[in-house]
Scaffold this active site. Structure first.
Site, PDB file in Angstrom:
ATOM      1  N   ASP A 120       0.822  -1.210   0.000  1.00  0.00           N
ATOM      2  CA  ASP A 120       0.000   0.000   0.000  1.00  0.00           C
ATOM      3  C   ASP A 120       0.859   1.264   0.000  1.00  0.00           C
ATOM      4  O   ASP A 120       0.445   2.325   0.452  1.00  0.00           O
ATOM      5  CB  ASP A 120      -0.978   0.000   1.179  1.00  0.00           C
ATOM      6  CG  ASP A 120      -0.249  -0.038   2.512  1.00  0.00           C
ATOM      7  OD1 ASP A 120       0.995  -0.188   2.519  1.00  0.00           O
ATOM      8  OD2 ASP A 120      -0.924   0.095   3.556  1.00  0.00           O
ATOM      9  N   HIS A 139      22.857   5.589 -19.325  1.00  0.00           N
ATOM     10  CA  HIS A 139      21.931   5.896 -18.232  1.00  0.00           C
ATOM     11  C   HIS A 139      22.020   4.847 -17.138  1.00  0.00           C
ATOM     12  O   HIS A 139      21.028   4.310 -16.661  1.00  0.00           O
ATOM     13  CB  HIS A 139      20.493   6.038 -18.758  1.00  0.00           C
ATOM     14  CG  HIS A 139      20.274   7.322 -19.497  1.00  0.00           C
ATOM     15  ND1 HIS A 139      19.086   7.650 -20.098  1.00  0.00           N
ATOM     16  CD2 HIS A 139      21.098   8.369 -19.738  1.00  0.00           C
ATOM     17  CE1 HIS A 139      19.187   8.841 -20.674  1.00  0.00           C
ATOM     18  NE2 HIS A 139      20.406   9.290 -20.474  1.00  0.00           N
ATOM     19  N   ASP A 199      26.585  11.840 -13.177  1.00  0.00           N
ATOM     20  CA  ASP A 199      25.671  12.623 -14.018  1.00  0.00           C
ATOM     21  C   ASP A 199      24.441  12.841 -13.157  1.00  0.00           C
ATOM     22  O   ASP A 199      23.689  11.902 -12.895  1.00  0.00           O
ATOM     23  CB  ASP A 199      25.338  11.857 -15.306  1.00  0.00           C
ATOM     24  CG  ASP A 199      24.451  12.668 -16.253  1.00  0.00           C
ATOM     25  OD1 ASP A 199      23.851  13.676 -15.822  1.00  0.00           O
ATOM     26  OD2 ASP A 199      24.352  12.273 -17.431  1.00  0.00           O
ATOM     27  N   ASP A 242      21.571  19.583 -14.429  1.00  0.00           N
ATOM     28  CA  ASP A 242      22.016  18.351 -15.098  1.00  0.00           C
ATOM     29  C   ASP A 242      23.494  18.520 -15.413  1.00  0.00           C
ATOM     30  O   ASP A 242      23.851  19.138 -16.408  1.00  0.00           O
ATOM     31  CB  ASP A 242      21.196  18.125 -16.373  1.00  0.00           C
ATOM     32  CG  ASP A 242      21.524  16.787 -17.035  1.00  0.00           C
ATOM     33  OD1 ASP A 242      22.252  15.980 -16.425  1.00  0.00           O
ATOM     34  OD2 ASP A 242      21.051  16.565 -18.163  1.00  0.00           O
ATOM     35  N   HIS A 257      25.107   9.680 -28.439  1.00  0.00           N
ATOM     36  CA  HIS A 257      23.997  10.557 -28.030  1.00  0.00           C
ATOM     37  C   HIS A 257      24.232  11.955 -28.590  1.00  0.00           C
ATOM     38  O   HIS A 257      25.306  12.271 -29.079  1.00  0.00           O
ATOM     39  CB  HIS A 257      23.833  10.575 -26.507  1.00  0.00           C
ATOM     40  CG  HIS A 257      25.054  11.004 -25.734  1.00  0.00           C
ATOM     41  ND1 HIS A 257      25.430  12.323 -25.595  1.00  0.00           N
ATOM     42  CD2 HIS A 257      25.979  10.282 -25.047  1.00  0.00           C
ATOM     43  CE1 HIS A 257      26.520  12.394 -24.833  1.00  0.00           C
ATOM     44  NE2 HIS A 257      26.885  11.171 -24.513  1.00  0.00           N
ATOM     45  N   HIS A 303      20.567  19.042 -24.881  1.00  0.00           N
ATOM     46  CA  HIS A 303      19.105  19.021 -24.785  1.00  0.00           C
ATOM     47  C   HIS A 303      18.682  20.247 -23.991  1.00  0.00           C
ATOM     48  O   HIS A 303      19.484  20.831 -23.270  1.00  0.00           O
ATOM     49  CB  HIS A 303      18.606  17.721 -24.145  1.00  0.00           C
ATOM     50  CG  HIS A 303      19.188  17.424 -22.782  1.00  0.00           C
ATOM     51  ND1 HIS A 303      18.755  18.038 -21.630  1.00  0.00           N
ATOM     52  CD2 HIS A 303      20.189  16.582 -22.393  1.00  0.00           C
ATOM     53  CE1 HIS A 303      19.449  17.571 -20.596  1.00  0.00           C
ATOM     54  NE2 HIS A 303      20.333  16.694 -21.029  1.00  0.00           N
ATOM     55  N   HIS A 342      15.087  16.615 -19.573  1.00  0.00           N
ATOM     56  CA  HIS A 342      15.059  16.753 -21.032  1.00  0.00           C
ATOM     57  C   HIS A 342      13.835  17.612 -21.301  1.00  0.00           C
ATOM     58  O   HIS A 342      12.723  17.117 -21.466  1.00  0.00           O
ATOM     59  CB  HIS A 342      14.963  15.384 -21.724  1.00  0.00           C
ATOM     60  CG  HIS A 342      16.175  14.536 -21.463  1.00  0.00           C
ATOM     61  ND1 HIS A 342      16.182  13.172 -21.626  1.00  0.00           N
ATOM     62  CD2 HIS A 342      17.419  14.861 -21.048  1.00  0.00           C
ATOM     63  CE1 HIS A 342      17.385  12.692 -21.307  1.00  0.00           C
ATOM     64  NE2 HIS A 342      18.149  13.700 -20.956  1.00  0.00           N
ATOM     65  N   GLU A 384      27.139  18.435 -23.493  1.00  0.00           N
ATOM     66  CA  GLU A 384      27.644  17.238 -22.813  1.00  0.00           C
ATOM     67  C   GLU A 384      28.215  16.200 -23.770  1.00  0.00           C
ATOM     68  O   GLU A 384      27.660  15.109 -23.913  1.00  0.00           O
ATOM     69  CB  GLU A 384      26.531  16.605 -21.979  1.00  0.00           C
ATOM     70  CG  GLU A 384      25.210  16.408 -22.715  1.00  0.00           C
ATOM     71  CD  GLU A 384      24.186  15.661 -21.854  1.00  0.00           C
ATOM     72  OE1 GLU A 384      24.573  14.655 -21.228  1.00  0.00           O
ATOM     73  OE2 GLU A 384      23.021  16.068 -21.827  1.00  0.00           O
ATOM     74  N   TYR A 420      32.858   6.866 -25.067  1.00  0.00           N
ATOM     75  CA  TYR A 420      32.591   5.637 -24.314  1.00  0.00           C
ATOM     76  C   TYR A 420      33.234   4.484 -25.063  1.00  0.00           C
ATOM     77  O   TYR A 420      32.759   4.100 -26.131  1.00  0.00           O
ATOM     78  CB  TYR A 420      31.088   5.425 -24.173  1.00  0.00           C
ATOM     79  CG  TYR A 420      30.362   6.689 -23.747  1.00  0.00           C
ATOM     80  CD1 TYR A 420      30.256   7.027 -22.402  1.00  0.00           C
ATOM     81  CD2 TYR A 420      29.849   7.566 -24.706  1.00  0.00           C
ATOM     82  CE1 TYR A 420      29.633   8.200 -22.014  1.00  0.00           C
ATOM     83  CE2 TYR A 420      29.228   8.747 -24.330  1.00  0.00           C
ATOM     84  CZ  TYR A 420      29.118   9.061 -22.986  1.00  0.00           C
ATOM     85  OH  TYR A 420      28.509  10.226 -22.603  1.00  0.00           O
ATOM     86  N   ARG A 457      32.158  11.622 -19.693  1.00  0.00           N
ATOM     87  CA  ARG A 457      31.182  12.632 -20.124  1.00  0.00           C
ATOM     88  C   ARG A 457      31.408  13.869 -19.266  1.00  0.00           C
ATOM     89  O   ARG A 457      31.639  13.750 -18.061  1.00  0.00           O
ATOM     90  CB  ARG A 457      29.744  12.107 -19.969  1.00  0.00           C
ATOM     91  CG  ARG A 457      28.673  13.103 -20.376  1.00  0.00           C
ATOM     92  CD  ARG A 457      27.325  12.454 -20.661  1.00  0.00           C
ATOM     93  NE  ARG A 457      26.711  11.806 -19.527  1.00  0.00           N
ATOM     94  CZ  ARG A 457      26.609  10.482 -19.358  1.00  0.00           C
ATOM     95  NH1 ARG A 457      27.074   9.654 -20.272  1.00  0.00           N
ATOM     96  NH2 ARG A 457      26.033   9.973 -18.284  1.00  0.00           N
ATOM     97  N   GLU A 514      29.522  17.597 -18.666  1.00  0.00           N
ATOM     98  CA  GLU A 514      28.262  18.257 -19.000  1.00  0.00           C
ATOM     99  C   GLU A 514      28.080  19.530 -18.195  1.00  0.00           C
ATOM    100  O   GLU A 514      28.196  19.521 -16.975  1.00  0.00           O
ATOM    101  CB  GLU A 514      27.099  17.303 -18.684  1.00  0.00           C
ATOM    102  CG  GLU A 514      25.725  17.925 -18.835  1.00  0.00           C
ATOM    103  CD  GLU A 514      24.609  16.909 -18.634  1.00  0.00           C
ATOM    104  OE1 GLU A 514      24.822  15.919 -17.905  1.00  0.00           O
ATOM    105  OE2 GLU A 514      23.536  17.116 -19.213  1.00  0.00           O
TER     106      GLU A 514
HETATM  107 MG    MG Z   1      22.013  15.799 -19.786  1.00  0.00          MG
END
Ligand code: MG
Length: 455
Positions: free
Chosen positions: A58, A261, A278, A289, A368, A372, A379, A402, A406, A423, A425
């Site tokens: 619940d 991700h 990230d 971000d 990628h 964004h 996003h 960013e 990889y 990465r 960013e």
């Molecule tokens: Mg981003």
């Protein structure tokens, strides 16, 4: 859940706008102007809030209002519907969960119909249970109804029913609803340009995120779990006044950094690993971000350093381009060029940069986009193309920059490069004359990162 006493059924009508509601009222007025301008006849717009979702047993998931509903109403409770009727004597109607003394004991007070009018600017408010009964009448005389199909099943059915009923009525001389149109492009066009108060919230979220990243970097030790680092990061967010994140933090050590991700965050941090964070704190619904990648032991290996330097240079050149009038895609193209040159330099790719770019040979290593929009959603809404052309940057837009590389453990690349993911960013505000790197104060230079981790 059941209640023991019936909620008050009476509607409440408007007082002057509360201070709290001011920015939201301004947005509703602006949207009303956009929607009215687009149509010849009377228009209404219907927006549904989110609903609680069951997690297990619940227990519900933590509730966060969908961004557009919050953007227009400032109302944070589930099971609400907002109706805008530009030019009408009662232009703003809210349906909300009514005050419930039993629920107040268990989960706290609700705004109720009284609060919807007093604090949230509704000209009239009703209990949400009355939506079915009242919506057809409230849409009376409207020629166009703005509603996003797919947004809410219950409200969608009511809108569909209203359209069908009015079509029947039209044959008897009534006014039919001629058009149901999506308000999304109009809201999106508003949300993509940030106001001063939205930018202030973003700045605060980004500042807190920087402190979290700093705390996590200083706490990094080989042998920790990634989730321990996540706890350090997010404890700092809470301590500094961000009640939640904008999205689940990515804390990826070693080869996990090659998963874009990655949110499992349950591996051990190895002594020669890079750690990729990230992450973004959320303040007043606006989320940062930011990504940073740093060596666990305070010293980049030669291979890690080579990869990192390429990504950093790609990011530097891409950010330098950002100013009004530049195409969104140009920022990506610049980063991509530096990354492809870099992959050739590393011996990962062979051939000319032009051909490798055209053939997409870089895609196993950079899969990628570079940017964004950023805002209420990580996003964020906002078109990237209009009439087939890349959108052109305008003051008030906020975008991430960013780039990343990889090199998966099984990549066809020199052995020492395998398992390295980087990465970097930052969050960039387009200003009248250029840009402001809102997260530029968070260290990203190699020597700075090494110094912070070494403490
Ligand atoms: Mg981003």
């Amino acid at each position: 859940m059941s209640t023991t006493r019936p909620a008050p059924r009476t509607a409440r009508t408007a007082q002057p706008t509360s201070d709290r509601d001011q920015p939201f009222a301004a947005r509703r007025e602006r949207l009303a102007r956009l929607l009215t301008r687009a149509e010849a006849g009377p228009v209404a717009a219907v927006f549904a809030s989110g609903h609680e979702a069951r997690r297990n047993g619940d227990v519900d998931y933590e509730f966060r209002q969908p961004s557009t509903f919050y953007y227009l109403t400032g109302f944070e409770e589930p099971d609400a519907v907002a109706l805008l009727r530009p030019g009408h004597a009662q232009p703003y109607v809210l349906f909300v969960r009514p005050h419930d003394p039993q629920m107040a004991i268990w989960v706290g007070e609700r705004a109720g119909v009284e609060g919807a009018v007093r604090d949230f600017g509704a000209t009239v408010a009703y209990p949400i249970e009355e939506l079915e009964q009242r919506l057809p009448e409230l849409l009376g005389g409207m020629r166009t109804v703005y509603f996003s199909f797919g947004a809410d099943d219950r409200v969608e059915k009511l809108v569909t029913t209203a359209v069908a009923q009015r079509r029947g009525g039209g044959q008897r001389g009534g006014v039919a609803i001629e058009r149901v149109a999506d308000p999304f492009p109009y809201v999106s066009q508003m949300r993509v340009i940030k106001t001063a108060e939205e930018i202030a919230a973003l700045r605060k979220a980004i500042s807190i995120t920087g402190d979290g990243i700093d705390a996590a970097m200083r706490a990094t030790r080989p042998g920790m779990h990634e989730y321990e680092l996540q706890a350090v990061l997010e404890a700092e967010y809470r301590r500094r006044g961000a009640p939640r994140n904008g999205f689940p933090s990515i804390v990826a050590a070693g080869a996990n950094s090659c998963t874009l991700h990655y949110t499992a965050n349950n591996s051990l941090v190895g002594k020669d690993d890079l750690v990729l964070l990230d992450t973004g704190a959320e303040v007043d619904y606006y989320g940062a971000d930011v990504s940073r990648t740093y060596p666990t032991n305070g010293r980049f290996t030669a291979a890690q350093r080579d990869v990192y330097a390429i990504v950093l240079e790609a990011q530097r050149q891409a950010i330098a381009l950002v100013r009004p009038g530049v195409r969104f895609m140009d920022v990506h193209q610049r980063a991509l060029k530096v990354l492809v040159d870099g992959l050739r330099h590393l011996g990962v790719l062979q051939g000319t940069t032009a051909k490798l770019t055209k053939d997409g040979a870089y895609q196993p290593y950079f899969m990628h986009g570079t940017s964004h929009w950023l805002g209420l959603d990580v996003h964020d809404v906002g078109a990237y193309r209009e009439d087939g052309e890349s959108v052109v940057l305008r003051p008030g837009m906020v975008l991430t920059v960013e780039p990343g590389l990889y090199i998966a453990p099984d990549a066809k690349a020199p052995r020492q490069l395998r398992g390295i993911g980087v990465r970097i960013e930052d969050d960039i505000l387009v200003t009248r004359t250029g840009h402001d790197n809102l997260s530029g104060h968070i260290p990203s230079a190699i020597d700075e990162l090494e110094a912070i981790v070494r403490g």
